[in-house]
Motif scaffolding. Structure first.
Motif, PDB file in Angstrom:
ATOM      1  N   PRO A  25       0.806  -1.238   0.000  1.00 37.82           N
ATOM      2  CA  PRO A  25       0.000   0.000   0.000  1.00 37.82           C
ATOM      3  C   PRO A  25       0.835   1.284   0.000  1.00 37.82           C
ATOM      4  O   PRO A  25       0.606   2.157  -0.855  1.00 37.82           O
ATOM      5  N   PRO A  26       1.834   1.448   0.889  1.00 40.14           N
ATOM      6  CA  PRO A  26       2.637   2.680   0.800  1.00 40.14           C
ATOM      7  C   PRO A  26       3.493   2.720  -0.463  1.00 40.14           C
ATOM      8  O   PRO A  26       3.797   3.810  -0.975  1.00 40.14           O
ATOM      9  N   LEU A  27       3.882   1.554  -0.989  1.00 40.83           N
ATOM     10  CA  LEU A  27       4.671   1.539  -2.215  1.00 40.83           C
ATOM     11  C   LEU A  27       3.843   2.044  -3.397  1.00 40.83           C
ATOM     12  O   LEU A  27       4.323   2.854  -4.206  1.00 40.83           O
ATOM     13  N   LYS A  28       2.597   1.610  -3.505  1.00 43.34           N
ATOM     14  CA  LYS A  28       1.744   2.097  -4.592  1.00 43.34           C
ATOM     15  C   LYS A  28       1.503   3.597  -4.467  1.00 43.34           C
ATOM     16  O   LYS A  28       1.505   4.328  -5.471  1.00 43.34           O
ATOM     17  N   GLU A  29       1.321   4.074  -3.241  1.00 48.76           N
ATOM     18  CA  GLU A  29       1.112   5.514  -3.041  1.00 48.76           C
ATOM     19  C   GLU A  29       2.351   6.294  -3.457  1.00 48.76           C
ATOM     20  O   GLU A  29       2.259   7.341  -4.119  1.00 48.76           O
ATOM     21  N   ALA A  30       3.539   5.794  -3.090  1.00 52.41           N
ATOM     22  CA  ALA A  30       4.779   6.489  -3.429  1.00 52.41           C
ATOM     23  C   ALA A  30       5.048   6.444  -4.928  1.00 52.41           C
ATOM     24  O   ALA A  30       5.544   7.413  -5.514  1.00 52.41           O
ATOM     25  N   LEU A  31       4.715   5.344  -5.591  1.00 54.57           N
ATOM     26  CA  LEU A  31       4.882   5.275  -7.045  1.00 54.57           C
ATOM     27  C   LEU A  31       4.024   6.321  -7.742  1.00 54.57           C
ATOM     28  O   LEU A  31       4.475   6.976  -8.696  1.00 54.57           O
ATOM     29  N   ALA A  32       2.802   6.500  -7.269  1.00 57.10           N
ATOM     30  CA  ALA A  32       1.925   7.514  -7.860  1.00 57.10           C
ATOM     31  C   ALA A  32       2.472   8.916  -7.619  1.00 57.10           C
ATOM     32  O   ALA A  32       2.345   9.804  -8.473  1.00 57.10           O
ATOM     33  N   ARG A  33       3.106   9.110  -6.472  1.00 57.07           N
ATOM     34  CA  ARG A  33       3.643  10.419  -6.124  1.00 57.07           C
ATOM     35  C   ARG A  33       4.884  10.758  -6.938  1.00 57.07           C
ATOM     36  O   ARG A  33       5.080  11.909  -7.356  1.00 57.07           O
ATOM     37  N   TYR A  34       5.741   9.765  -7.178  1.00 55.39           N
ATOM     38  CA  TYR A  34       6.992  10.013  -7.901  1.00 55.39           C
ATOM     39  C   TYR A  34       6.835   9.911  -9.413  1.00 55.39           C
ATOM     40  O   TYR A  34       7.533  10.598 -10.154  1.00 55.39           O
ATOM     41  N   GLY A  35       5.948   9.055  -9.889  1.00 56.16           N
ATOM     42  CA  GLY A  35       5.820   8.817 -11.330  1.00 56.16           C
ATOM     43  C   GLY A  35       4.792   9.733 -11.951  1.00 56.16           C
ATOM     44  O   GLY A  35       3.687   9.277 -12.294  1.00 56.16           O
ATOM     45  N   ARG A  36       5.139  10.984 -12.144  1.00 63.32           N
ATOM     46  CA  ARG A  36       4.166  11.978 -12.602  1.00 63.32           C
ATOM     47  C   ARG A  36       4.067  12.070 -14.128  1.00 63.32           C
ATOM     48  O   ARG A  36       3.044  12.510 -14.647  1.00 63.32           O
ATOM     49  N   LEU A  37       5.114  11.693 -14.846  1.00 66.41           N
ATOM     50  CA  LEU A  37       5.027  11.711 -16.299  1.00 66.41           C
ATOM     51  C   LEU A  37       4.103  10.594 -16.767  1.00 66.41           C
ATOM     52  O   LEU A  37       3.999   9.537 -16.132  1.00 66.41           O
ATOM     53  N   GLY A  38       3.461  10.812 -17.886  1.00 66.29           N
ATOM     54  CA  GLY A  38       2.461   9.858 -18.350  1.00 66.29           C
ATOM     55  C   GLY A  38       2.980   8.447 -18.492  1.00 66.29           C
ATOM     56  O   GLY A  38       2.314   7.484 -18.089  1.00 66.29           O
ATOM     57  N   PHE A  39       4.182   8.289 -19.061  1.00 63.26           N
ATOM     58  CA  PHE A  39       4.666   6.930 -19.297  1.00 63.26           C
ATOM     59  C   PHE A  39       5.158   6.262 -18.008  1.00 63.26           C
ATOM     60  O   PHE A  39       5.451   5.066 -18.001  1.00 63.26           O
TER      61      PHE A  39
END
Length: 324
Positions: free
Chosen positions: A273-287
């Protein structure tokens, strides 16, 4: 004991900082017999490397005897890194007795006359999960092994991508905190320095957590499930470091499939759960959005099955590994 069925076996070896494992594996990836030992921790000295090897060799000799005369057609080896593919030597960060240790030549003495092939533990985990596990059907894939250290392996275009020295995909030693803590590799701020099991425990102890069990990452996970705030913070901190490494790898390699295994990943209910949240926070570019996380399917056998694939399924997994 292995079953008396037709077909050759691979002797698969998986070397890590906490444990060493070996198995007899069939051509379809079935582990027929396996053994594990704790990685020996000899006192520093001129005989330390030989003491570590002696423990591994004894286990391998037990397994070759268990084959009962059934042919062993090769030795596939998964090892913690770094290592030197050209020289077929290993220098695992968490096995201090082995520096430039000629592992492939030693293995060739145990099963003479057959190929001995070597790849990193993260690469073998990636091969195993791609061949027979959670990564089947995904030909651009990052696999992370979060345990005593943090290993990584890349599958690109259906083949392992290992780079010039064989160490490509070693996400655990990507720097994600410029002012970060020392890492066992000698650097600072690596993913491993924040996200590995021992790193999580060190952080939690420093912040006031007091173990009620054996003081391992498993004990820390039990505390987190019980709501201990420091234990929960340790998992969030680990997830942040992993996410930074994953997004950086995805930005470099344009991949969106990630499989996570290893001992710490057994606490996926706390880590994902925190990993998915952090991925969304860091991965802001579309790809970089929509990175898919999967828990490893092969568990502790991923490295063994990937190592066996170096022998049983050399195309596409063989080209990047050395032989003796």
């Amino acid at each position: 004991m292995p079953q008396r069925t037709a077909g050759p076996l691979a002797l698969a070896v998986d070397i890590g900082g906490t444990k060493m494992a070996a198995g007899l594996v069939t051509a379809d990836g079935t582990v027929l017999a396996a053994d594990r030992i704790a990685t020996p921790r000899p006192a520093p000295g001129p005989d330390a490397a030989a003491e570590v090897w002696a423990g591994l060799r004894a286990m391998l000799e037990r397994l070759t005897a268990a084959a009962g005369g059934r042919p062993i057609t090769g030795v596939g080896t998964s090892t913690a890194g770094p290592f030197d593919l050209a020289g077929a030597t290993v220098s695992p960060v968490n096995i201090t007795a082995w520096r430039g240790f000629p592992l492939v030549d030693h293995l060739a003495e145990v099963v003479p006359g057959v190929p001995v092939r070597l790849a990193g533990d993260g690469v073998c985990a990636a091969i195993g999960e791609h061949w027979r596990g959670a990564g089947r059907g995904h030909d651009d894939l990052l696999v992370l092994v979060v345990s005593t250290g943090v290993g990584g392996g890349l599958i690109h275009g259906g083949r392992p991508f290992t780079g010039r020295s064989g160490n490509a995909g070693h996400v655990g030693h990507m720097v994600v905190d410029l002012a970060g803590e020392p890492c066992p590799c000698g650097g600072r701020g690596c993913v491993e320095a924040l996200a590995s099991g021992p790193s999580m425990v060190r952080y939690a102890l420093r912040e006031g957590w007091r173990p009620t069990g054996d003081g391992t990452a498993r004990d820390l996970a039990d505390a987190a499930r019980g709501g201990h705030p420091v234990a929960l913070a340790a998992f969030t901190r680990s997830a942040d470091a992993l996410a930074a490494g994953i997004v950086s790898a995805a930005a470099m390699c344009d991949l969106n499939q990630v499989v996570i295994g290893g001992g710490v990943a057994h606490a996926a209910d706390l880590l994902f759960p925190p990993l998915k949240e952090a991925l969304a926070r860091y991965g802001r570019l579309g790809f970089l959005s929509g990175i898919t996380l999967r828990p490893a399917h092969l568990g502790t056998d991923a490295g063994l099955i990937g190592a066996a694939a170096l022998i049983h399924a050399p195309d596409p997994y063989w080209p990047a590994t050395p032989t003796r």
